[in-house]
Design a protein around this motif. Structure first.
Motif, PDB file in Angstrom:
ATOM      1  N   MET A  86       0.830  -1.212   0.000  1.00  5.51           N
ATOM      2  CA  MET A  86       0.000   0.000   0.000  1.00  5.51           C
ATOM      3  C   MET A  86       0.863   1.259   0.000  1.00  5.51           C
ATOM      4  O   MET A  86       0.557   2.230  -0.689  1.00  5.51           O
ATOM      5  CB  MET A  86      -0.947   0.002   1.204  1.00  5.51           C
ATOM      6  CG  MET A  86      -2.093  -0.978   1.056  1.00  5.51           C
ATOM      7  SD  MET A  86      -3.358  -0.839   2.323  1.00  5.51           S
ATOM      8  CE  MET A  86      -2.480  -1.313   3.793  1.00  5.51           C
ATOM      9  N   VAL A  87       1.950   1.258   0.748  1.00  9.78           N
ATOM     10  CA  VAL A  87       2.852   2.419   0.784  1.00  9.78           C
ATOM     11  C   VAL A  87       3.477   2.638  -0.588  1.00  9.78           C
ATOM     12  O   VAL A  87       3.500   3.765  -1.112  1.00  9.78           O
ATOM     13  CB  VAL A  87       3.936   2.252   1.877  1.00  9.78           C
ATOM     14  CG1 VAL A  87       5.029   3.292   1.735  1.00  9.78           C
ATOM     15  CG2 VAL A  87       3.313   2.315   3.267  1.00  9.78           C
ATOM     16  N   THR A 117       2.341   1.617  -3.502  1.00 14.36           N
ATOM     17  CA  THR A 117       1.280   2.052  -4.408  1.00 14.36           C
ATOM     18  C   THR A 117       0.967   3.525  -4.197  1.00 14.36           C
ATOM     19  O   THR A 117       0.789   4.279  -5.160  1.00 14.36           O
ATOM     20  CB  THR A 117       0.013   1.193  -4.202  1.00 14.36           C
ATOM     21  OG1 THR A 117       0.347  -0.181  -4.461  1.00 14.36           O
ATOM     22  CG2 THR A 117      -1.117   1.622  -5.115  1.00 14.36           C
ATOM     23  N   GLY A 118       0.919   3.962  -2.965  1.00 16.20           N
ATOM     24  CA  GLY A 118       0.669   5.373  -2.664  1.00 16.20           C
ATOM     25  C   GLY A 118       1.767   6.276  -3.208  1.00 16.20           C
ATOM     26  O   GLY A 118       1.489   7.333  -3.792  1.00 16.20           O
ATOM     27  N   ALA A 164       1.278   9.015  -6.181  1.00 19.84           N
ATOM     28  CA  ALA A 164       1.624  10.432  -5.991  1.00 19.84           C
ATOM     29  C   ALA A 164       2.579  10.904  -7.080  1.00 19.84           C
ATOM     30  O   ALA A 164       2.434  12.016  -7.604  1.00 19.84           O
ATOM     31  CB  ALA A 164       2.239  10.633  -4.607  1.00 19.84           C
TER      32      ALA A 164
END
Length: 186
Positions: free
Chosen positions: A22-23, A25-26, A30
């Motif tokens: 998730m990190v 992907t974030g 961005a």
């Protein structure tokens, strides 16, 4: 004392991997939303680029959507280009502008020439890595008009570029790309 089981270790590992995913992907989301584009192909140096408002010019890297042509449909089927957000669900492509308005270009079995200069790594291959025949173009001296571009790699003998798909219109280009962090591999 609390007993740790293999099931607990596995569950904790899965949760940790999910958080890491998730990190990542974030972070990638961005970068994309802020105009960043990552290149992992042989077409231009590997690395991170950003969308730019610079005008089209020879020597600039660009990101473009392939036009709806048979050569690109076959390229997608063979995996030379990915699926993506362009018309016909093509993925974006990245290349270098090697010729523009008033440049004299030729594409032959010997390679691509621009204004009489044979471009390095431009000799078309007869077959891909799987032994399938590649498109062969014979374009004898042709002068590009205002709306046309010749898009190539400048460091890969096996890139899917103008030696196989020919001249493209400027309207296919989404943006000039500015290199941010790049590297080449041998």
């Amino acid at each position: 004392m609390k007993k740790i089981t293999k099931g607990k270790i596995l569950a904790d590992s899965i949760i940790t991997l999910a958080i890491i995913a998730m990190v990542i992907t974030g972070i990638l989301g961005a970068i994309y939303l802020s105009g960043g584009r990552i290149n992992i192909s042989k077409s231009i140096p590997l690395g991170l680029y950003r969308i730019s408002s610079k005008p089209l010019a020879k020597g600039e890297y660009v990101i473009f959507c392939p036009p709806s042509k048979a050569v690109f449909r076959e390229a997608k089927e063979r995996g030379y280009i990915s699926s993506g957000f362009c018309p016909d669900h093509y993925g974006y492509m990245m290349k270098k502008i090697v010729a523009m308005k008033d440049d004299k270009v030729s594409i032959t079995s010997q390679g691509v020439t621009v204004n009489g200069v044979l471009l390095q790594h431009s000799r078309p291959l007869a077959f891909d890595k799987m032994g399938r025949p590649l498109p062969q173009i014979d374009l004898q001296p042709y002068i590009l008009n205002e709306s046309e571009l010749l898009l190539m790699t400048d460091h890969s003998a096996s890139s899917f570029d103008a030696r196989y798909f020919g001249i493209l219109g400027k309207k296919q280009v989404i943006s000039v790309l500015q290199p941010m962090i790049t590297w080449t591999t041998s």
